[in-house]
Scaffold this active site. Structure first.
Site, PDB file in Angstrom:
ATOM      1  N   ASP A 138       0.837  -1.288  -0.002  1.00 46.07           N
ATOM      2  CA  ASP A 138       0.026  -0.005   0.178  1.00 46.07           C
ATOM      3  C   ASP A 138       0.761   1.060  -0.033  1.00 46.07           C
ATOM      4  OD1 ASP A 138      -2.349  -1.521   0.049  1.00 46.07           O
ATOM      5  OD2 ASP A 138      -2.609  -1.213   2.092  1.00 46.07           O
TER       6      ASP A 138
ATOM      7  N   TYR B 209       6.856  -8.335   8.447  1.00 48.48           N
ATOM      8  CA  TYR B 209       6.311  -6.837   8.453  1.00 48.48           C
ATOM      9  C   TYR B 209       7.032  -6.371   9.879  1.00 48.48           C
ATOM     10  CZ  TYR B 209       3.196  -7.618   4.370  1.00 48.48           C
ATOM     11  OH  TYR B 209       2.959  -7.930   3.084  1.00 48.48           O
TER      12      TYR B 209
ATOM     13  N   ASP C  68      -6.478   1.742   8.963  1.00 47.22           N
ATOM     14  CA  ASP C  68      -5.003   2.662   9.059  1.00 47.22           C
ATOM     15  C   ASP C  68      -5.303   4.149   9.297  1.00 47.22           C
ATOM     16  OD1 ASP C  68      -5.534   3.610   6.478  1.00 47.22           O
ATOM     17  OD2 ASP C  68      -4.503   2.053   5.626  1.00 47.22           O
TER      18      ASP C  68
ATOM     19  N   ARG D 193      -3.315  -4.689   8.496  1.00 49.66           N
ATOM     20  CA  ARG D 193      -4.326  -3.718   9.106  1.00 49.66           C
ATOM     21  C   ARG D 193      -5.576  -4.527   9.926  1.00 49.66           C
ATOM     22  NH1 ARG D 193      -7.089  -1.240   4.350  1.00 49.66           N
ATOM     23  NH2 ARG D 193      -6.109  -2.738   3.035  1.00 49.66           N
TER      24      ARG D 193
END
Length: 324
Positions: free
Chosen positions: A59, A87, A101, A192
């Site tokens: 993203d 991540y 987010d 998310r």
């Protein structure tokens, strides 16, 4: 200004920049605010590459590792699409947003009454196989239209839960209401959504405020380069950042063929495993192997099954050699 003093006449077509036949993998450190496709376009332009593709979308809000494939490496990009990802992320407890987010608007705010021990306990329940409901703000399609288009129109459509696997989930830092954590997960995982679900388990809600990808399969940020560094470099320096094609295949066992077997393999012929000199005990239960010629050149990927080595994808560019 005269014709002789101007390099390009008004209205004249600009000369086309010649494209290069380029094979390899670029480990790009994508910046925040840039889509994966825009990052690919910029890198492709800098390398003047004929063919390029990326290996999974990040993203615009996210930064970090975005492997880009050039030339023959694009044949193996699916292997990274299917690979586990790692991540580092920060979630902010107490606030839910429309997008999950920091880009979304606040939906509700709740008091954060938990402590670090409670956060750790809640996170343990999300390790292993879990079911996620894909977020409305995602590129998944419903009736041919991305979900985010429905979301922007104020519509919520039903989504089926999908099973994903969380392999590692650990806290890096906890300064409530912010919690920074590391997660290694299977393909299709929405970090998310993971943050939102942890927030709901804690009773206060949460949204993601930072996301950085640090690993894709066996590839890491250690040898990644930024677009700024690529822009400032000359061609030789840029090319030095390219990893060989088989950097994508490092988890596959390797087999080296003699000259005759190499010739047959590159013509798409199946090779009886009994005729190979390779030590197949090192292959374990591998579904695929990477195949090299006796000159060290990568020939492709094959499946060992039913007594034969069956070519799956072949490399056709001469000189695509093994990783150092």
């Amino acid at each position: 200004m005269t014709a002789s003093s101007s390099s390009v006449q008004p209205g004249a077509a600009r000369p086309k920049v010649p494209r290069r036949l380029l094979d390899g993998v670029l480990l790009l450190d994508k910046p925040i605010g840039l889509s994966s496709n825009d990052a690919l376009i910029r890198a492709k332009r800098l390398y003047r590459a004929k063919k390029a593709g990326h290996t999974g979308t990040l993203d615009p809000l996210a930064s970090g590792l975005l492997p880009l494939c050039f030339g023959e490496a694009t044949k193996f990009s699916q292997d990274l699409l299917d690979a586990d990802k790692t991540y580092e992320a920060t979630m902010r407890l107490g606030i839910r947003t429309t997008t999950g987010d920091a880009e979304g608007e606040a939906l509700d705010t709740r008091e954060v009454t938990c402590d670090e021990a409670s956060v750790r306990e809640a996170m343990t329940k999300f390790v292993g196989d879990i079911v996620q409901i894909p977020p409305m703000y995602s590129a998944l399609k419903r009736d041919g239209k991305p979900l985010y288009e429905y979301a922007r129109a104020g519509q919520v459509v039903e989504r089926e839960g999908r099973q994903v696997t969380i392999l590692v989930l650990e806290i890096i830092a906890c300064a409530l209401p912010d919690v920074t954590f590391r997660v290694t997960c299977s393909k299709g995982t929405y970090v998310r959504t993971l943050a939102e679900d942890i927030g709901e388990a804690l009773g206060c809600g949460a949204h993601l405020v930072m996301l950085r990808r640090t690993g894709v399969g066996a590839l890491t940020l250690e040898h990644a380069v930024t677009l700024d560094a690529l822009s400032d470099a000359d061609d030789a320096s840029r090319d030095a950042w390219l990893q060989p094609v088989d950097a994508l295949l490092s988890t596959f066992p390797a087999v080296t063929l003699d000259a005759e077997a190499s010739r047959r393999f590159t013509h798409g012929q199946r090779l009886p495993l009994a005729e190979l000199a390779a030590d197949r005990s090192q292959w374990g239960d591998a579904q695929r192997v990477r195949v090299y010629g006796d000159d060290g050149r990568l020939l492709g990927v094959a499946k060992p099954a039913n007594g034969v080595l069956a070519p799956e994808r072949l490399v056709v560019t001469p000189g695509v050699s093994a990783a150092a």
